[in-house]
Write an enzyme that holds these catalytic residues in place. Structure first.
Site, PDB file in Angstrom:
ATOM      1  N   HIS A   5       0.835  -1.202   0.000  1.00  0.00           N
ATOM      2  CA  HIS A   5       0.000   0.000   0.000  1.00  0.00           C
ATOM      3  C   HIS A   5       0.871   1.254   0.000  1.00  0.00           C
ATOM      4  O   HIS A   5       0.637   2.183  -0.779  1.00  0.00           O
ATOM      5  CB  HIS A   5      -0.910  -0.015   1.229  1.00  0.00           C
ATOM      6  N   GLU A   6       1.875   1.267   0.854  1.00  0.00           N
ATOM      7  CA  GLU A   6       2.772   2.423   0.903  1.00  0.00           C
ATOM      8  C   GLU A   6       3.569   2.558  -0.389  1.00  0.00           C
ATOM      9  O   GLU A   6       3.800   3.671  -0.881  1.00  0.00           O
ATOM     10  CB  GLU A   6       3.715   2.299   2.100  1.00  0.00           C
ATOM     11  N   GLU A  40      -6.114   6.569  -1.489  1.00  0.00           N
ATOM     12  CA  GLU A  40      -6.047   5.408  -0.598  1.00  0.00           C
ATOM     13  C   GLU A  40      -6.676   4.183  -1.248  1.00  0.00           C
ATOM     14  O   GLU A  40      -6.190   3.056  -1.079  1.00  0.00           O
ATOM     15  CB  GLU A  40      -6.743   5.724   0.726  1.00  0.00           C
ATOM     16  N   HIS A  81       1.675   4.441  -3.046  1.00  0.00           N
ATOM     17  CA  HIS A  81       1.775   5.905  -3.007  1.00  0.00           C
ATOM     18  C   HIS A  81       2.987   6.382  -3.804  1.00  0.00           C
ATOM     19  O   HIS A  81       2.919   7.379  -4.520  1.00  0.00           O
ATOM     20  CB  HIS A  81       1.897   6.382  -1.562  1.00  0.00           C
TER      21      HIS A  81
END
Length: 340
Positions: A187-188, A236, A191
């Site tokens: 997930h990070e 997100e 970004h």
């Protein structure tokens, strides 16, 4: 993430959770490594994570050799990203305004107060990060730091084009299984792959600057703030997709979202993913009336992250989509060719 805490000394970061993005913990707490425990019959098995110093098993996930950010970007994120890209020079202006000072401050903060993960320091976490980066076609993984905090959280920073880094809190490591923790790292990484850092930081600067405009500054800032939160929420959702591309099992991503809602090490083996998805559907039904829609909008408009049940429903639906299946098939083809 899920709990109010003192304001951060620096306004930059991305948080994997449900709390306001401008809050993260400054608390210190000890931790205990978790053991694997069998789930009772009928519940979703959620094995507890073993000590992170042990070597992780090699990943069997398919690798997306030619993956582009727009291949998995959420439609709402894509729409807002296109609008930002259409403004000539905005990316360069944002980097110029930010400079390297904030990044240098955060870098020194992490080096001084956290543990830098490497091949000989928490090697299991290092392997989880490098595998996730490889699956997402990220050639140079960011640095990874582990920081003491009882607030389950993770965030990343990438401002001036230098080496980015990701921070995970010890309580998050304790709460999640290996696969769930890798999904958080993915997930990070999402970004970073989608270049969210500069865009969102620059939007924050614009919002803060609007407050200084006499008379109408407050109204302009409020409008910018609402737009900013809408875009952050869409970003997100994109990064949850990146988590699924690495985990390649929707139950892994949904399970970690469930744990962020109401999980703990002692409850992990009793949590049920299917029941949580039914809870998400019940939320949709409860908020479908005019009054429910109004309450839902008021509940979410100031959140930096969508509600966990909505994120779980989104990832469940995307995992069934042709778009996701085509990406998996494309990765399968690449990996078959490589094996031959």
């Amino acid at each position: 993430m899920g709990s109010a805490s003192s304001p951060p000394p620096y306004p930059i970061g991305f948080f994997y959770g449900v709390s306001d993005w401008s809050k993260f913990g400054g608390y210190v707490s000890g931790g205990v490594a978790l053991e694997k425990k069998k789930a009772p019959t009928g519940s979703q098995s959620v094995a507890r994570v073993p000590p992170v110093c042990r070597a992780a098993a090699p990943s069997s996930s398919n690798v997306f050799r030619d993956l582009d950010a727009d291949d998995f970007r959420h439609p709402l994120d894509k729409q807002n990203t296109l609008l930002l890209r259409a403004i000539p020079g905005l990316n360069e202006i944002g980097k110029s305004l930010l400079g390297s000072l904030s990044e240098q401050i955060m870098l020194l903060e992490n080096i001084g107060t956290s543990v830098l993960v490497s091949e000989n320091q928490l090697p299991e976490l290092h392997l989880l990060m490098t595998e996730a980066a490889s699956i997402l076609n990220i050639k140079s993984p960011p640095d990874l730091y582990v920081r003491q905090s009882p607030v389950p959280n993770a965030y990343t920073l990438a401002i001036s084009g230098k080496r980015p880094f990701v921070v995970v809190h010890t309580s998050l490591v304790e709460l999640l299984t290996r696969k769930e923790l890798q999904a958080v790292l993915a997930h990070e990484l999402g970004h970073l792959k989608c270049d969210h850092g500069v865009w969102l930081t620059f939007a924050n600067i614009l919002m803060l600057g609007a407050y200084t405009v006499p008379g109408i500054g407050g109204m302009i800032a409020q409008s910018l703030e609402e737009q900013l939160f809408r875009w952050i929420r869409s970003a997100e959702l994109t990064c949850d997709r990146a988590a699924l591309l690495v985990a390649q099992d929707p139950k892994v991503v949904i399970s970690l979202l469930m744990k962020l809602c109401g999980g703990s090490p002692s409850l992990a083996d009793q949590l049920n993913v299917d029941a949580f998805l039914e809870q998400a559907r019940s939320y949709d039904r409860a908020s479908s009336s005019p009054m429910g829609w109004y309450i839902r909008n008021a509940q979410t408009r100031q959140l930096s992250h969508p509600l966990p049940v909505l994120r779980a429903r989104e990832i469940d639906e995307w995992s069934r989509s042709q778009e996701y299946k085509k990406l998996l098939n494309r990765a399968n083809g690449v990996n078959i060719v490589k094996k031959i």
